[in-house]
Motif scaffolding. Structure first.
Motif, PDB file in Angstrom:
ATOM      1  N   GLY A  67     -20.874 143.532  40.566  1.00 39.22           N
ATOM      2  CA  GLY A  67     -20.490 143.658  41.959  1.00 39.22           C
ATOM      3  C   GLY A  67     -19.100 143.157  42.288  1.00 39.22           C
ATOM      4  O   GLY A  67     -18.531 143.537  43.326  1.00 39.22           O
ATOM      5  N   GLN A  68     -18.509 142.281  41.463  1.00 40.72           N
ATOM      6  CA  GLN A  68     -17.199 141.727  41.802  1.00 40.72           C
ATOM      7  C   GLN A  68     -16.119 142.812  41.868  1.00 40.72           C
ATOM      8  O   GLN A  68     -15.368 142.894  42.844  1.00 40.72           O
ATOM      9  CB  GLN A  68     -16.796 140.643  40.789  1.00 40.72           C
ATOM     10  N   PHE A  69     -16.031 143.637  40.817  1.00 43.43           N
ATOM     11  CA  PHE A  69     -14.989 144.654  40.842  1.00 43.43           C
ATOM     12  C   PHE A  69     -15.268 145.700  41.923  1.00 43.43           C
ATOM     13  O   PHE A  69     -14.334 146.216  42.551  1.00 43.43           O
ATOM     14  CB  PHE A  69     -14.833 145.349  39.483  1.00 43.43           C
ATOM     15  N   GLU A  70     -16.540 146.005  42.165  1.00 43.02           N
ATOM     16  CA  GLU A  70     -16.859 146.964  43.226  1.00 43.02           C
ATOM     17  C   GLU A  70     -16.323 146.494  44.571  1.00 43.02           C
ATOM     18  O   GLU A  70     -15.804 147.302  45.371  1.00 43.02           O
ATOM     19  CB  GLU A  70     -18.372 147.168  43.314  1.00 43.02           C
ATOM     20  N   ALA A  71     -16.427 145.183  44.836  1.00 39.23           N
ATOM     21  CA  ALA A  71     -15.899 144.639  46.087  1.00 39.23           C
ATOM     22  C   ALA A  71     -14.380 144.724  46.115  1.00 39.23           C
ATOM     23  O   ALA A  71     -13.774 145.101  47.128  1.00 39.23           O
ATOM     24  CB  ALA A  71     -16.358 143.193  46.263  1.00 39.23           C
ATOM     25  N   ILE A  72     -13.739 144.389  44.991  1.00 40.01           N
ATOM     26  CA  ILE A  72     -12.275 144.464  44.906  1.00 40.01           C
ATOM     27  C   ILE A  72     -11.795 145.894  45.113  1.00 40.01           C
ATOM     28  O   ILE A  72     -10.845 146.160  45.851  1.00 40.01           O
ATOM     29  CB  ILE A  72     -11.801 143.914  43.545  1.00 40.01           C
ATOM     30  N   GLU A  73     -12.471 146.822  44.480  1.00 32.17           N
ATOM     31  CA  GLU A  73     -12.084 148.227  44.602  1.00 32.17           C
ATOM     32  C   GLU A  73     -12.231 148.706  46.048  1.00 32.17           C
ATOM     33  O   GLU A  73     -11.361 149.432  46.561  1.00 32.17           O
ATOM     34  CB  GLU A  73     -12.956 149.073  43.675  1.00 32.17           C
ATOM     35  N   ALA A  74     -13.302 148.311  46.715  1.00 33.20           N
ATOM     36  CA  ALA A  74     -13.498 148.728  48.104  1.00 33.20           C
ATOM     37  C   ALA A  74     -12.367 148.227  48.986  1.00 33.20           C
ATOM     38  O   ALA A  74     -11.899 148.932  49.894  1.00 33.20           O
ATOM     39  CB  ALA A  74     -14.835 148.203  48.614  1.00 33.20           C
ATOM     40  N   LEU A  75     -11.885 147.010  48.711  1.00 35.69           N
ATOM     41  CA  LEU A  75     -10.830 146.416  49.539  1.00 35.69           C
ATOM     42  C   LEU A  75      -9.456 146.989  49.205  1.00 35.69           C
ATOM     43  O   LEU A  75      -8.691 147.368  50.099  1.00 35.69           O
ATOM     44  CB  LEU A  75     -10.814 144.894  49.337  1.00 35.69           C
ATOM     45  N   VAL A  76      -9.146 147.049  47.923  1.00 35.21           N
ATOM     46  CA  VAL A  76      -7.780 147.383  47.509  1.00 35.21           C
ATOM     47  C   VAL A  76      -7.549 148.891  47.444  1.00 35.21           C
ATOM     48  O   VAL A  76      -6.524 149.398  47.935  1.00 35.21           O
ATOM     49  CB  VAL A  76      -7.464 146.726  46.146  1.00 35.21           C
ATOM     50  N   ALA A  77      -8.477 149.611  46.856  1.00 36.48           N
ATOM     51  CA  ALA A  77      -8.284 151.053  46.689  1.00 36.48           C
ATOM     52  C   ALA A  77      -8.612 151.826  47.959  1.00 36.48           C
ATOM     53  O   ALA A  77      -8.006 152.855  48.247  1.00 36.48           O
ATOM     54  CB  ALA A  77      -9.136 151.560  45.525  1.00 36.48           C
ATOM     55  N   ALA A 107       7.769 143.314  42.522  1.00 36.44           N
ATOM     56  CA  ALA A 107       8.153 144.600  43.117  1.00 36.44           C
ATOM     57  C   ALA A 107       6.915 145.339  43.574  1.00 36.44           C
ATOM     58  O   ALA A 107       5.883 145.334  42.899  1.00 36.44           O
ATOM     59  CB  ALA A 107       8.903 145.437  42.088  1.00 36.44           C
ATOM     60  N   PRO A 108       6.993 145.983  44.766  1.00 38.59           N
ATOM     61  CA  PRO A 108       5.822 146.718  45.267  1.00 38.59           C
ATOM     62  C   PRO A 108       5.388 147.804  44.285  1.00 38.59           C
ATOM     63  O   PRO A 108       6.199 148.448  43.639  1.00 38.59           O
ATOM     64  CB  PRO A 108       6.337 147.326  46.574  1.00 38.59           C
ATOM     65  N   ARG A 109       4.073 147.983  44.213  1.00 41.50           N
ATOM     66  CA  ARG A 109       3.508 149.043  43.399  1.00 41.50           C
ATOM     67  C   ARG A 109       2.721 149.974  44.295  1.00 41.50           C
ATOM     68  O   ARG A 109       2.318 149.613  45.393  1.00 41.50           O
ATOM     69  CB  ARG A 109       2.576 148.475  42.321  1.00 41.50           C
ATOM     70  N   SER A 110       2.467 151.119  43.811  1.00 40.44           N
ATOM     71  CA  SER A 110       1.686 152.074  44.587  1.00 40.44           C
ATOM     72  C   SER A 110       0.255 151.613  44.686  1.00 40.44           C
ATOM     73  O   SER A 110      -0.334 151.131  43.719  1.00 40.44           O
ATOM     74  CB  SER A 110       1.734 153.460  43.917  1.00 40.44           C
ATOM     75  N   VAL A 111      -0.314 151.756  45.875  1.00 39.70           N
ATOM     76  CA  VAL A 111      -1.715 151.409  46.066  1.00 39.70           C
ATOM     77  C   VAL A 111      -2.611 152.400  45.341  1.00 39.70           C
ATOM     78  O   VAL A 111      -3.720 152.093  44.945  1.00 39.70           O
ATOM     79  CB  VAL A 111      -2.043 151.379  47.579  1.00 39.70           C
ATOM     80  N   ALA A 112      -2.118 153.594  45.149  1.00 42.09           N
ATOM     81  CA  ALA A 112      -2.951 154.667  44.591  1.00 42.09           C
ATOM     82  C   ALA A 112      -3.090 154.524  43.078  1.00 42.09           C
ATOM     83  O   ALA A 112      -2.762 155.416  42.316  1.00 42.09           O
ATOM     84  CB  ALA A 112      -2.356 156.019  44.948  1.00 42.09           C
ATOM     85  N   ARG A 113      -3.556 153.357  42.624  1.00 44.52           N
ATOM     86  CA  ARG A 113      -3.828 153.181  41.200  1.00 44.52           C
ATOM     87  C   ARG A 113      -5.086 153.973  40.852  1.00 44.52           C
ATOM     88  O   ARG A 113      -5.993 154.094  41.656  1.00 44.52           O
ATOM     89  CB  ARG A 113      -4.068 151.708  40.875  1.00 44.52           C
ATOM     90  N   GLY A 114      -5.172 154.415  39.632  1.00 42.24           N
ATOM     91  CA  GLY A 114      -6.418 155.002  39.177  1.00 42.24           C
ATOM     92  C   GLY A 114      -7.464 153.928  39.035  1.00 42.24           C
ATOM     93  O   GLY A 114      -7.156 152.734  38.918  1.00 42.24           O
ATOM     94  N   ALA A 115      -8.725 154.327  39.035  1.00 51.04           N
ATOM     95  CA  ALA A 115      -9.807 153.349  38.943  1.00 51.04           C
ATOM     96  C   ALA A 115      -9.699 152.526  37.671  1.00 51.04           C
ATOM     97  O   ALA A 115      -9.877 151.307  37.694  1.00 51.04           O
ATOM     98  CB  ALA A 115     -11.154 154.065  39.001  1.00 51.04           C
ATOM     99  N   ASP A 116      -9.355 153.193  36.544  1.00 56.17           N
ATOM    100  CA  ASP A 116      -9.239 152.456  35.282  1.00 56.17           C
ATOM    101  C   ASP A 116      -8.064 151.496  35.325  1.00 56.17           C
ATOM    102  O   ASP A 116      -8.157 150.348  34.865  1.00 56.17           O
ATOM    103  CB  ASP A 116      -9.067 153.428  34.124  1.00 56.17           C
ATOM    104  N   GLY A 117      -6.938 151.948  35.886  1.00 57.57           N
ATOM    105  CA  GLY A 117      -5.766 151.083  35.968  1.00 57.57           C
ATOM    106  C   GLY A 117      -6.009 149.894  36.868  1.00 57.57           C
ATOM    107  O   GLY A 117      -5.593 148.761  36.558  1.00 57.57           O
ATOM    108  N   LEU A 118      -6.683 150.110  37.982  1.00 57.05           N
ATOM    109  CA  LEU A 118      -7.001 149.013  38.896  1.00 57.05           C
ATOM    110  C   LEU A 118      -7.936 148.022  38.231  1.00 57.05           C
ATOM    111  O   LEU A 118      -7.758 146.801  38.342  1.00 57.05           O
ATOM    112  CB  LEU A 118      -7.635 149.564  40.172  1.00 57.05           C
TER     113      LEU A 118
END
Length: 763
Positions: free
Chosen positions: A76-86, A43-54
């Motif tokens: 650097g791995q999570f920083e890249a993921i956060e830039a793309l997803v959040a 099921a779709p989730r909101s993109v607007a996750r908090g940084a901790d939740g993401l």
């Protein structure tokens, strides 16, 4: 055999005085493993996750992906993921091999899917690597599929899965981006629904990248077609600042800011070294003697197909468990070889660059190079296969004296010329309708491999397009960018000079710092492990026995040359006819030559060295012409002695040479004398016949040669009187069309067979 070939040659014969270098461009695109069964989309989730939740959600996926409950992100791995997803940014990640770039895009793709986005589109040339990634993706619940030239039978199933929205990650090879059917039927939907675009091995986008590929330049237009807000990730382990700037500029088209994440490229597990042994047989002898001493299993890289195959054969004869892996290796056999290495069933694969970025064995224990790649960046990429999941791996370069000429060959065949580009555009414009590759080849004087590359370049620059039925011009204005190609050529020469500098490095310089410095890595901390930071860690001695065995293996002579059996398509368009009829289809069996022989290929180890020197030019660029050197004369007689023909030849005829007449005549005369055969002389050159062009495709080569030779009446009478096969002598075999056409004339004149023999072949 009991004939004159077993005897010593007569005194006057004994006393005679003293790169494409690889296969066709590699097809690295192979089918993926079967896709897992479809499951319902979360099921779709909101993109607007908090940084901790993401971060928590991403970490959970990482642990599923790796199968390790204690796994954590690298810097650097999570920083890249956060830039793309959040933040839906455009990101360029430049990190060393083994850092985990694929984890970034798999996790980002799944997070995007969970947020209701469409599948991730991953453009990659590394479908061999994807076979390994699919299994890991399944553990994390990522459903992956591929559309590429090797799995056409699976496309319909994948299309249905896309219709049902049951694909999370779709891999496409860059060649698909110029395929008319794919662009018309699949790409628009993928672009419209993409949740993420990933450009793997992004240095391939750049002209300045060590592995530039024309198809990759399509990605610039693909980026422009994406809807707003679609995140884009480009990844590579081998990009200097020039390449980084070029890729970032392309990613940022339209005014977008690019988030660049660059880490240290130094590899703590690699122990680098260079051992200059001079001659080829000393290098082979060292490898034969010391291969078993290297840790675990690994890869032995060679610069040419011939070198890889010969080295593998020599090592296998010496008792080592090795397999060859080249552009000539059947795709099914490649999979078998890869699996054998991964399971440590062989000590090494002896490979060309065909075994490149797409191979993943984390515990690979060593990489040895017999001959150096043409740039430190390409070398860094290849040695990066080793030591990804081990504390230590050995990397050794055994440079060769022939390396520079091989580099030069590849460099001079890599870029299009204006004359060839104009010829292609002119032919397409004149036709006014699509032309297939074969039809276009009949209209322009360009070889098939170079023609394919040129069409790709012209396509990405918008001058031509692939459509149903072939290629057409677009009508868009196009100008040959001579300045750009000159700058690229100059950059390639600088890279070659840098590779030589790496070979000659000495203490206190560090080899790892040198390699990563070529990638503009700011870290200059010495590795403390290479042979310039410490002392050589590798054995340097070569035993007398190993030297003798290596020299014996290199002394092998006699390479079969298969006869041509089919005329090229399109000869009727260039005026070639026989007996008033078009020449097409199969060559009449009664007009074919038999299987021929050469001493060796120019790319071979062993006699290839002497042959390359023999066919070299002088300082003014003119061909050297002399009588056959004694060592090659003896090798030629060995070839004849071991040939094993059904019927012994009765006469010798030679093809007159423009460049080396003395060489060819001395070869034919010596063979006739040594074998006590009738020397019938050379074929005649038809009056007014222009010399054939040196660089030409099959259609134009046949056209130029068709009326060039004739059999003199006196020679024809002797041929009929003798009644048996004749030896047809030439100096250097390239396309085989000269021998094919000259042999046809001799067969029509009454020869009972034609046995072609030359000193060497191009490849």
């Amino acid at each position: 055999m009991s004939d004159r070939w077993n005897d010593e040659p007569p005194p006057d014969w004994e006393s005679l005085p003293p790169d494409p270098f690889d296969d066709e461009p590699e097809d690295r695109f192979e089918a993926m493993a079967p896709e897992p069964a479809a499951r319902a989309v979360p099921a779709p989730r909101s993109v607007a996750r908090g940084a901790d939740g993401l971060a928590e959600e991403a970490l959970a996926i990482l642990r599923d992906l790796t199968g390790r409950p204690d796994a954590n992100f690298h810097d650097g791995q999570f920083e890249a993921i956060e830039a793309l997803v959040a933040h839906h940014r455009r990101a360029l990640v430049v990190q060393r091999t083994g850092w985990g770039k694929s984890a970034v895009y798999f996790i980002s793709a799944l997070l995007q899917r969970r947020a209701g986005a469409g599948p991730a589109l991953i453009v990659s040339p590394l479908l061999a690597l994807m076979r390994d990634q699919v299994a890991a993706a399944e553990r994390a619940g990522v459903r992956a599929a591929a559309i590429n030239s090797a799995n056409v039978t699976e496309w319909a199933d994948i299309e249905r899965q896309l219709d049902r929205d049951t694909v999370d990650v779709l891999f496409v090879s860059p060649e698909r981006l110029v395929n008319p059917k794919f662009r018309a039927e699949q790409l628009p939907r993928l672009v419209a629904t993409a949740g993420l675009l990933v450009i793997d091995e992004a240095h391939c986008i750049s002209d300045w990248g060590h592995d530039f590929r024309p198809d990759y330049r399509r990605i610039r237009s693909l980026i422009a077609e994406l809807p707003g807000g679609v995140p884009i990730l480009a990844t590579t382990a081998t990009a200097n600042q020039r390449v980084v700037d070029d890729v970032a500029e392309q990613l940022g088209a339209g005014g977008h800011e690019v988030f660049t994440l660059r880490g240290s490229l130094a590899r703590d597990s690699l122990r680098l070294g260079v051992l200059d042994l001079g001659t080829q047989w000393r290098r082979l002898a060292w490898l034969r003697q010391h291969l078993a001493d290297l840790p675990g299993s690994g890869i032995v890289y060679c610069l040419t197909v011939a070198a890889a195959e010969d080295t593998a054969a020599m090592l296998a004869t010496a008792g080592h468990r090795v397999l060859a892996y080249t552009g000539r290796t059947d795709p099914a056999d490649r999979l078998v070889a890869e699996d054998a290495l991964k399971r440590n069933e062989v000590k090494a694969l002896v490979a060309t660059s065909a075994l490149g970025m797409g191979f993943d064995k984390p515990d690979l224990g060593f990489v040895v190079h017999l001959g150096a790649p043409s740039s430190p960046v390409a070398y860094y990429q290849q040695v990066g296969r080793a030591g990804r999941a081990t504390a230590s791996a050995d990397v050794l370069l055994l440079p060769g004296i022939e390396d520079r000429e091989i580099w030069h060959f590849f460099a001079t065949n890599a870029m299009p010329t204006q004359a060839k580009a104009d010829a292609v555009l002119g032919a397409l414009e004149a036709e006014g309708k699509p032309l297939s590759l074969a039809a276009l080849e009949a209209r322009v004087d360009i070889r098939r491999g170079q023609l394919e590359l040129l069409l790709k370049v012209l396509a990405v620059e918008g001058a031509v397009q692939a459509v149903q039925g072939g290629w057409t011009v677009t009508g868009a204005p196009w100008v040959y960018d001579a300045e750009r190609y000159e700058r690229i050529a100059a950059a390639r020469v600088a890279e070659q000079d840098a590779m030589v500098a790496y070979e000659n490095l000495s203490a206190p310089a560090c080899r790892m710092v040198f390699l990563t410095g070529e990638l503009d890595d700011p870290d200059t901390t010495p590795c403390g492990r290479c042979d310039t930071c410490t002392t050589p860690w590798y054995a340097t001695e070569v035993s007398t026995e190993s030297l003798a065995d290596a020299q014996a293996s290199l002394d092998r002579v006699g390479v079969p040359i298969a006869p041509r059996a089919q005329w090229p398509t399109g000869l009727d368009r260039v005026g070639v006819s026989a007996d008033g009829k078009p020449v097409r289809g199969k060559i009449i069996p009664g007009e074919q030559v038999a299987e021929g022989r050469v001493i060796a290929r120019l790319t071979d180890l062993g006699h290839g060295n002497a042959l390359r020197a023999l066919f070299a030019n002088d300082e003014g660029g003119r061909p050297l012409d002399a009588e056959v050197p004694a060592d090659l004369a003896q090798a030629c007689l060995r070839v004849l002695k071991e040939w094993g023909w059904a019927t012994r030849p009765v006469a010798v005829i030679w093809i007159p040479s423009l460049d080396r007449p003395r060489l060819v005549e001395s070869l034919a005369t010596g063979i006739a004398q040594a074998g006590r055969l009738r020397l019938l002389g050379p074929l005649e050159v038809s009056p007014g016949s222009p010399p054939p062009a040196e660089q030409t495709n099959s259609v134009y080569r046949v056209r130029d040669l068709w009326q060039r030779f004739r059999v003199p009446d006196a020679m024809a009478a002797e041929i009929r009187a003798l009644g048996g096969p004749v030896l047809l002598i030439d100096d250097l075999i390239d396309s085989r069309w000269t021998l094919t056409i000259a042999g046809r004339l001799l067969r029509r004149a009454g020869a009972g067979g034609v046995l072609p023999l030359a000193l060497a072949s191009i490849a």
